[in-house]
Write a protein that holds these residues in place. Structure first.
Motif, PDB file in Angstrom:
ATOM      1  N   LEU A 206     -23.899 -10.630   5.861  1.00 41.73           N
ATOM      2  CA  LEU A 206     -24.205 -10.904   7.269  1.00 41.73           C
ATOM      3  C   LEU A 206     -24.219  -9.621   8.091  1.00 41.73           C
TER       4      LEU A 206
ATOM      5  N   TYR B 223     -27.541  -7.766   7.254  1.00 38.80           N
ATOM      6  CA  TYR B 223     -28.764  -8.400   7.747  1.00 38.80           C
ATOM      7  C   TYR B 223     -28.786  -8.515   9.273  1.00 38.80           C
TER       8      TYR B 223
ATOM      9  N   ASP C 230     -31.523  -6.985  11.675  1.00 31.31           N
ATOM     10  CA  ASP C 230     -32.278  -7.962  12.468  1.00 31.31           C
ATOM     11  C   ASP C 230     -32.459  -7.498  13.911  1.00 31.31           C
TER      12      ASP C 230
ATOM     13  N   HIS D  32     -29.850 -17.511   1.616  1.00 29.26           N
ATOM     14  CA  HIS D  32     -31.140 -17.689   2.300  1.00 29.26           C
ATOM     15  C   HIS D  32     -31.108 -18.957   3.160  1.00 29.26           C
TER      16      HIS D  32
ATOM     17  N   TRP E 241     -29.146 -18.176   6.232  1.00 29.19           N
ATOM     18  CA  TRP E 241     -29.906 -17.331   7.167  1.00 29.19           C
ATOM     19  C   TRP E 241     -30.923 -18.161   7.964  1.00 29.19           C
TER      20      TRP E 241
ATOM     21  N   GLN F  64     -31.207 -18.603  12.023  1.00 27.78           N
ATOM     22  CA  GLN F  64     -32.447 -18.475  12.799  1.00 27.78           C
ATOM     23  C   GLN F  64     -32.649 -19.686  13.707  1.00 27.78           C
TER      24      GLN F  64
ATOM     25  N   ALA G  38     -30.270 -15.280  14.809  1.00 24.75           N
ATOM     26  CA  ALA G  38     -31.052 -14.289  14.065  1.00 24.75           C
ATOM     27  C   ALA G  38     -32.514 -14.458  14.423  1.00 24.75           C
TER      28      ALA G  38
ATOM     29  N   ILE H   1     -35.568 -12.963   6.201  1.00 22.62           N
ATOM     30  CA  ILE H   1     -34.956 -12.043   5.234  1.00 22.62           C
ATOM     31  C   ILE H   1     -36.007 -11.100   4.655  1.00 22.62           C
TER      32      ILE H   1
END
Length: 527
Positions: free
Chosen positions: A82, A85, A89, A117, A120, A124, A129, A133
């Motif tokens: 996290l 990413y 991001d 995934h 993530w 989003q 986020a 990815i």
């Protein structure tokens, strides 16, 4: 699978669910701009601790991430992921430090890597986020992040280097490593580690990057990292202006000597300012202007006479040992290309001219293509599918289009191509996928797929079974001038070594010399 619950950090209102008091969980503290990512088995207790921290008083919200499938190995791993990413991001400025981030193995990790995934996508949807990815993994900020998970090899180097600096602030450190072994990642990781340390907050620390193109890219990366600044990234000339406590020198093999360079007047002026003659080089500048230089070096990536070859480098280090301790470390694990160390060894073997058996690589596309039209079309297809598919070549063609964009620099099987329009950050520039990049545009950068054109400046003699060079077909005047035929052969082999080690997923070759094509095809096959 994943449940995300929002809490009021400012007013310490978190809910009454049982798992908030005794379950391994992740959390994101945020205020709309900054964020802090953590994990705990007792998140309510952890929030009380954070609430008493002045540093965390900037936050007003917390997002708890729960899964009944979590265990502490997973939350440790996901915390690192996290941070990586979310930093890349760029929705939030992440204030975490990078100490302790390392690549961790645990039971069923492959399954949890896939499940990440799913998490993530949920982040989003929750507006925590922005980017996918796939988009993040192709970004410079992700590739050069100081929050990358380190392998054992890299972690060992970081730990030993930082320990040595603390023990003795006046010494020189050399880190050797092949392409893709993580030299730049380790350098940036150490830079962030030092910047976050109270012990080094008043020290003068610089991050030297000799290639202009990579320097521009890393300046942009540093600008986006909490605790780092774009002005931390400097060129060799900048170090003449002041003395440094620590200099991390990435791509040290790209430092220059006073030979075949463009800015001779500037080089001469810098030498004079330091009381040196032009017999010295940029490595001498660094050694004179710094208490603790940390040099990241690969002898196989010296691509011209102006570089610091291994003989010159070793001689400098021997002389340096009269003044201070010189310590060496090696990064031995190849991390860039999916073919791993086997692929790097194969490239070396091919370029030696002595490889005589068929190669079999797993998880890596490595082939010769005999038709340039198909070569060109496949590159565009993979660009559309994966992005970062680039065509790159040795200096076997004049750069006619430099002054006249209506001209083409090369024509192969009826397909006309132009050299790169720019040197700085060419890889990500507009229409880069339609151009052909040279060594100076690609050194230090990663691609998903590399499409390498081997020109007629390099060939193969089937009788002597040796790689040969044709100086008349080599158009880099600064690279050819002053070099003997033997030296030029080594530089050109080094260039192709670099070009052939850029692609993460695969490398395709188009070879102009018939005998060289037959030799390489006998090893890796032709399509």
């Amino acid at each position: 699978m994943f449940k995300i619950i929002e809490g009021n950090f400012k007013n310490q209102e978190y809910g009454t669910e049982n798992y908030l008091t005794n379950w391994p969980m992740l959390y994101i503290l945020e205020n709309g701009k900054e964020a802090y990512i953590g994990e705990s088995n007792h998140v309510k207790t952890r929030m009380n601790q954070h609430h008493m921290s002045v540093e965390k008083s900037i936050f007003d919200k917390v997002h708890f991430i729960y899964s009944k499938q979590f265990n502490q190995s997973v939350t440790f791993d996901y915390e690192s992921k996290l941070i990586q990413y979310i930093v890349a991001d760029e929705k939030f400025v992440v204030i975490n430090k990078n100490a302790g981030i390392a690549d961790k193995e645990y039971f069923d990790k492959e399954k949890y890597d896939v499940d990440f995934h799913i998490l993530w996508h949920k982040l989003q949807r929750e507006k925590l986020a922005k980017h996918s990815i796939e988009e993040i993994e192709n970004s410079d900020l992700f590739k050069y992040s100081p929050f990358k998970e380190l392998n054992d090899d890299q972690r060992d180097a970081v730990d030993k280097i930082t320990q040595r600096i603390k023990q003795n602030p006046y010494q020189a450190i050399v880190v050797n490593g092949m392409p893709g072994s993580g030299k730049t990642i380790v350098a940036i990781y150490i830079m962030k580690l030092l910047r976050d340390s109270e012990e080094y907050k008043n020290k003068k620390i610089g991050f030297v990057v000799p290639p202009t193109s990579l320097r521009k890219t890393l300046s942009k990366v540093f600008r986006s990292i909490y605790g780092l600044k774009a002005t931390d990234v400097i060129g060799p000339s900048d170090i003449v202006k002041q003395h440094y406590d620590i200099l991390l020198v990435d791509e040290a093999h790209r430092l220059h000597q006073y030979k075949n360079i463009v800015n001779r007047a500037s080089f001469k002026a810098n030498c004079k300012a330091l009381g040196l003659t032009t017999e010295s080089d940029e490595l001498d500048w660094i050694m004179q202007q710094c208490d603790c230089p940390i040099l990241f070096y690969d002898k196989m990536q010296v691509v011209g006479p102006s570089g610091i070859n291994i003989e010159r480098f070793d001689e400098k280090m021997k002389l340096e040992q009269n003044r201070r301790l010189v310590t060496y470390y090696s990064l031995l694990t190849q991390m860039r290309v999916n073919g791993g160390n086997d692929y790097i060894n194969l490239v070396n073997s091919i370029l030696s001219g002595k490889c005589n058996q068929q190669a079999c690589l797993e998880n890596y596309d490595f082939k010769v293509m005999s038709d340039f039209n198909r070569f060109n079309n496949l590159q565009q297809k993979l660009e559309d599918e994966f992005t970062l598919s680039r065509m790159i070549a040795g200096y076997a063609w004049e750069w006619k289009s430099k002054k006249d964009k209506s001209l083409y620099d090369m024509e192969l099987d009826g397909v006309k191509k132009q050299w790169n329009y720019r040197l700085e950050n060419w890889v990500l520039s507009e229409d880069a996928d339609k151009q052909v990049g040279c060594i100076h545009t690609i050194q230090g950068f990663d691609l998903n797929y590399g499409f390498v054109i081997m020109g007629n400046e390099i060939g193969y003699d089937p009788e002597s079974k040796e790689i040969i060079v044709r100086p008349e077909n080599y158009y880099d005047q600064n690279g050819r001038k002053t070099a003997s035929k033997e030296e030029l052969l080594e530089y050109i082999k080094h260039i192709y070594y670099v070009l052939m080690t850029r692609g993460i997923k695969g490398t395709y070759l188009y070879i102009c010399d018939d005998n060289l094509r037959k030799y390489v095809s006998s090893i890796i096959g032709v399509i």
